[in-house]
Design an enzyme around this catalytic site. Structure first.
Site, PDB file in Angstrom:
ATOM      1  N   ASP A 284      31.943  20.209  15.618  1.00  0.00           N
ATOM      2  CA  ASP A 284      30.811  19.640  16.337  1.00  0.00           C
ATOM      3  C   ASP A 284      30.854  20.037  17.821  1.00  0.00           C
ATOM      4  O   ASP A 284      29.829  20.327  18.430  1.00  0.00           O
ATOM      5  CB  ASP A 284      30.849  18.109  16.181  1.00  0.00           C
ATOM      6  CG  ASP A 284      29.470  17.489  16.299  1.00  0.00           C
ATOM      7  OD1 ASP A 284      28.464  18.205  16.063  1.00  0.00           O
ATOM      8  OD2 ASP A 284      29.389  16.295  16.633  1.00  0.00           O
TER       9      ASP A 284
ATOM     10  N   GLU B 189      17.447   3.788  28.517  1.00  0.00           N
ATOM     11  CA  GLU B 189      16.516   4.453  27.597  1.00  0.00           C
ATOM     12  C   GLU B 189      15.554   3.406  27.046  1.00  0.00           C
ATOM     13  O   GLU B 189      15.975   2.308  26.713  1.00  0.00           O
ATOM     14  CB  GLU B 189      17.361   5.057  26.466  1.00  0.00           C
ATOM     15  CG  GLU B 189      16.578   5.612  25.318  1.00  0.00           C
ATOM     16  CD  GLU B 189      17.474   6.082  24.175  1.00  0.00           C
ATOM     17  OE1 GLU B 189      18.242   7.034  24.352  1.00  0.00           O
ATOM     18  OE2 GLU B 189      17.373   5.486  23.094  1.00  0.00           O
TER      19      GLU B 189
ATOM     20  N   TYR C  94      17.713  23.716  15.007  1.00  0.00           N
ATOM     21  CA  TYR C  94      18.772  22.949  15.677  1.00  0.00           C
ATOM     22  C   TYR C  94      18.408  22.739  17.148  1.00  0.00           C
ATOM     23  O   TYR C  94      17.591  23.475  17.712  1.00  0.00           O
ATOM     24  CB  TYR C  94      20.103  23.706  15.597  1.00  0.00           C
ATOM     25  CG  TYR C  94      20.636  23.789  14.187  1.00  0.00           C
ATOM     26  CD1 TYR C  94      21.158  22.665  13.562  1.00  0.00           C
ATOM     27  CD2 TYR C  94      20.612  24.995  13.487  1.00  0.00           C
ATOM     28  CE1 TYR C  94      21.653  22.727  12.261  1.00  0.00           C
ATOM     29  CE2 TYR C  94      21.101  25.066  12.181  1.00  0.00           C
ATOM     30  CZ  TYR C  94      21.622  23.925  11.580  1.00  0.00           C
ATOM     31  OH  TYR C  94      22.087  23.987  10.303  1.00  0.00           O
TER      32      TYR C  94
END
Ligand code: FAD
Length: 318
Positions: free
Chosen positions: A193, A19, A144
């Protein structure tokens, strides 16, 4: 090509990816190329490019008052993705955020990606802005990551916002989302989660990339629990080599992750950051070797704009 197709094509071989962060505005893209060049020998099938949140800056008006302006210090994610894709002939994955974008702006960005032949996007909520305690969605934006995944998935079905066009041309984005082996900082529990992660997958996410972790057991347990929760997409581990002594405080504070005692002791013994960088590289090599042996689909590295340590790690593994 889609990230998931790269994984299928590799037939169980672990792939290398990383990344990068766009340069600050006003800086040259050449700096980025200088950090990508040394990593290309390890044949990354895809490279992720982050998107940063906008922030407030204060300009001195000269009369004792300050003018508050909003700015994005590291713009250019989609442009950089296109430039890298064509320069290196590699797939790129722009990070797309809920925070700071209306749904309309997100649609335009996705349309740009589609025209540019970008096949993958990473759908993220984004963090709170630096002056905020909690994340606040933009007016007219997604709240979200699940909502963003749903918007991208709609586009994949040829469904544009407000149904204003009759579409005969669908996008076909492969969608990545974030996962947290040590749970997201706002989640009440890891199980809660994981239920949210399952919602992202149900909405159309094709793969997961994890938050950094320094103890592989956390990743293995997470993958196990995710499977039990019915999450059957690839879960790519995200690895960050520790680079400076201050990371001992910053990483737990910012990402709410634990650092293993052995690693903390090793870093504390270091006399300078050159030694810390070396400890970070050695730890990441050990982590990567074990993960590779366990057959992870991809080892994904957070380069933070510097490639020397990632090169040192990759040259031991790929
Ligand atoms: P979400 O999946 O939306 O989850 C956020 C929180 O809300 C979680 O606690 C979740 O449990 C909860 N939640 C989800 N749905 C609901 C619901 N319906 N009701 C109540 N609670 C809910 N940030 C950037 O700014 N730019 C980047 O480029 C970037 N890249 C990243 C790449 C990776 C691989 C990772 C792991 C993180 C990255 N981040 C980036 C950070 C990320 O934006 C933050 O961690 C952010 O706080 C959460 O994003 P998310 O997509 O996981 O959010």
């Amino acid at each position: 090509m889609k990230v998931t197709n790269h994984i299928k094509k590799a037939k169980g071989k672990t792939l290398f990816s990383f990344e990068i962060i766009p340069p600050q505005k006003g800086r040259s893209i050449q700096e980025l190329y200088n950090n990508i060049d040394p990593l290309m020998e390890f044949n990354p099938p895809f490279i992720d490019v982050t998107t940063s949140r906008e922030q407030y800056i204060y300009i001195d008006k000269g009369d004792g008052l300050l003018d508050r302006k909003i700015t994005r210090m590291r713009p250019g994610t989609v442009g950089i993705c296109a430039a890298i894709k064509h320069k290196y002939n590699v797939d790129t994955v722009p990070h797309v955020l809920c925070g700071g974008f209306t749904k309309e702006e997100t649609e335009y960005l996705l349309v740009d990606c589609h025209y540019l032949g970008i096949d993958n996007v990473m759908a993220l909520r984004g963090d709170a802005m630096s002056h905020q305690k909690y994340f606040e969605p933009s007016k007219g934006g997604n709240h979200y990551a699940t909502d963003l995944v749903a918007q991208i998935q709609n586009l994949n079905c040829g469904k544009y916002l407000h149904d204003v066009v009759e579409s005969d041309h669908k996008s076909d984005f492969c969608i990545g989302v974030a996962g947290y082996p040590e749970k997201h900082m706002e989640a009440p529990s890891l199980q809660a989660d994981l239920r949210r992660l399952k919602e992202k997958v149900n909405a159309g996410a094709d793969y997961v990339v994890t938050q950094m972790f320094f103890d592989n057991e956390k990743y293995f347990e997470f993958v196990e629990k995710a499977k039990e929760a019915g999450i059957n997409v690839p879960i790519i581990p995200g690895i960050k080599p520790l680079a400076v002594k201050r990371h001992l405080q910053i990483l737990p504070q910012v990402f709410k992750i634990d650092l293993p005692e052995t690693l903390v002791n090793e870093v504390e013994k270091c006399k300078d950051n050159k030694q810390v960088r070396q400890v970070g590289v050695e730890w990441a090599i050990k982590q990567s070797e074990e993960l590779k042996k366990a057959g992870v689909p991809v080892l994904h590295y957070y380069s933070m704009g510097k490639s020397d340590n990632i090169k040192a790690i990759a040259s031991k593994l790929f």
